[in-house]
Design a protein around this motif. Sequence first.
Motif, short mmCIF file in Angstrom:
data_model
loop_
_atom_site.label_atom_id
_atom_site.label_comp_id
_atom_site.label_asym_id
_atom_site.label_seq_id
_atom_site.Cartn_x
_atom_site.Cartn_y
_atom_site.Cartn_z
N SER A 43 -2.22 -3.97 8.78
CA SER A 43 -1.34 -5.05 8.34
C SER A 43 0.10 -4.61 8.55
O SER A 43 0.38 -3.48 8.95
N LYS A 44 1.04 -5.52 8.23
CA LYS A 44 2.46 -5.20 8.42
C LYS A 44 2.86 -3.98 7.61
O LYS A 44 3.60 -3.10 8.08
N LYS A 45 2.35 -3.89 6.38
CA LYS A 45 2.67 -2.75 5.51
C LYS A 45 1.35 -2.15 5.03
O LYS A 45 0.69 -2.69 4.15
N THR A 46 0.97 -1.03 5.63
CA THR A 46 -0.35 -0.44 5.37
C THR A 46 -0.22 0.93 4.72
O THR A 46 0.59 1.76 5.14
N LEU A 47 -1.04 1.15 3.72
CA LEU A 47 -1.12 2.45 3.05
C LEU A 47 -2.42 3.13 3.44
O LEU A 47 -3.51 2.57 3.24
N ILE A 48 -2.33 4.32 4.02
CA ILE A 48 -3.52 5.15 4.29
C ILE A 48 -3.68 6.08 3.09
O ILE A 48 -2.75 6.80 2.72
N ALA A 79 2.32 4.23 5.72
CA ALA A 79 2.62 5.33 4.80
C ALA A 79 1.32 6.00 4.38
O ALA A 79 0.24 5.41 4.48
N ILE A 80 1.43 7.25 3.95
CA ILE A 80 0.28 7.98 3.42
C ILE A 80 0.53 8.24 1.95
O ILE A 80 1.57 8.78 1.56
N GLY A 81 -0.41 7.83 1.12
CA GLY A 81 -0.32 8.12 -0.31
C GLY A 81 -1.55 8.90 -0.73
O GLY A 81 -2.63 8.72 -0.16
N GLU A 134 -0.36 -0.11 -9.78
CA GLU A 134 1.02 -0.57 -9.60
C GLU A 134 1.57 -0.17 -8.23
O GLU A 134 2.25 -0.96 -7.56
N LYS A 135 1.27 1.04 -7.79
CA LYS A 135 1.81 1.54 -6.52
C LYS A 135 1.17 0.86 -5.31
O LYS A 135 1.85 0.51 -4.35
N ILE A 136 -0.16 0.69 -5.34
CA ILE A 136 -0.83 0.17 -4.15
C ILE A 136 -0.59 -1.33 -3.97
O ILE A 136 -0.76 -1.85 -2.87
N LYS A 137 -0.18 -2.03 -5.03
CA LYS A 137 0.10 -3.47 -4.91
C LYS A 137 1.31 -3.76 -4.03
O LYS A 137 1.52 -4.89 -3.60
N LYS A 138 2.10 -2.73 -3.73
CA LYS A 138 3.29 -2.91 -2.91
C LYS A 138 2.96 -2.98 -1.42
O LYS A 138 3.84 -3.22 -0.60
#
Length: 312
Positions: free
Chosen positions: A47-52, A81-83, A112-116
């Motif tokens: 997606s446009k803003k993806t968290l791995i 980003a990687i979290g 809270e963090k992953i909802k971004k």
Amino acid sequence: MPEIWLGYGSTDVVLDIKQENLLSFYPELNLLSDDDIKEILTEIKFSKKTLIFPLSSSRSILKIISLLIESNKHDITKEIAIGTFSDYFLQIKDYYDENFKIFQIEKKDFYEKIKKFDSVIFISKIGYEPLFGFSGTPSMLLRSFVHDLMDEIFHSNEIIRPNSGELGEPLKVALEFYDKLGFYSIEVLSNQYGISRLYYGHNSTFIKSAFFDFKANTNFNLNEQKALIISAGSEPEYHINLTNSLYSLWNSIGILKNRGMAVLLAENSQGIGDGALSMYLEGRLNLSEIKKIKYVDGLEHLIYLENLKNEY
């Protein structure tokens, strides 16, 4: 004479064992080439803003992340980003370029963090697990931050001995939780030599298929043995503390004969661990009240030790 190489810090030490004292040799998994892995990963859309979000610092998982980033780095419309949780943050941060966005998520701030992000891709390594039967994204998420469900699982099920390789009630609870999240995940089947299979999707159906395929390719029909030498694994995370390393013992103990002996080899740089084992040894946990307290990490180890101590 066969040699067994045992991890010791940043190096390996060799142990010579007479062949007649070893079980049968089993073939290694068929491994995927880098090109094979890249081709599979092209099917995973960002997606446009993806968290791995890796749930381990395994070498195979770090490789998957690198290839995912490489396949998407030319698309300037994608922000990746990687979290990760604090358990693996330093190992993962040291592996990648500092210019890449890598951040640590406290377990209490997880939702809270992953909802971004528009989408989250979890990556975990499939394995056996004594409480849930199998280790993967569902069980690892529950262990990491869903304390109420872990407590419910621990107190609503009769936990007597390890349940590795079985789809029991604890795993069913974890899979139901995973379905409600609706997150995407990649499950990796690998060994110390490379990656054999990748499974990906966003529901429990593909997870269960991955577990059954993993079991079919790694579960051998072995006779009971008088003695076992068990390594805690080739990845550093299995050697962090005794709480982590004991899972390797429980995953193997099913083939040990009554009154047999098992030797667990593990380099526990952080000692026992901060959970139930530490509480017990410091006199803060009474075994007679183990089912009355809130679940803490490694509590099942004490139950297994207590229930199996007279068998081996």
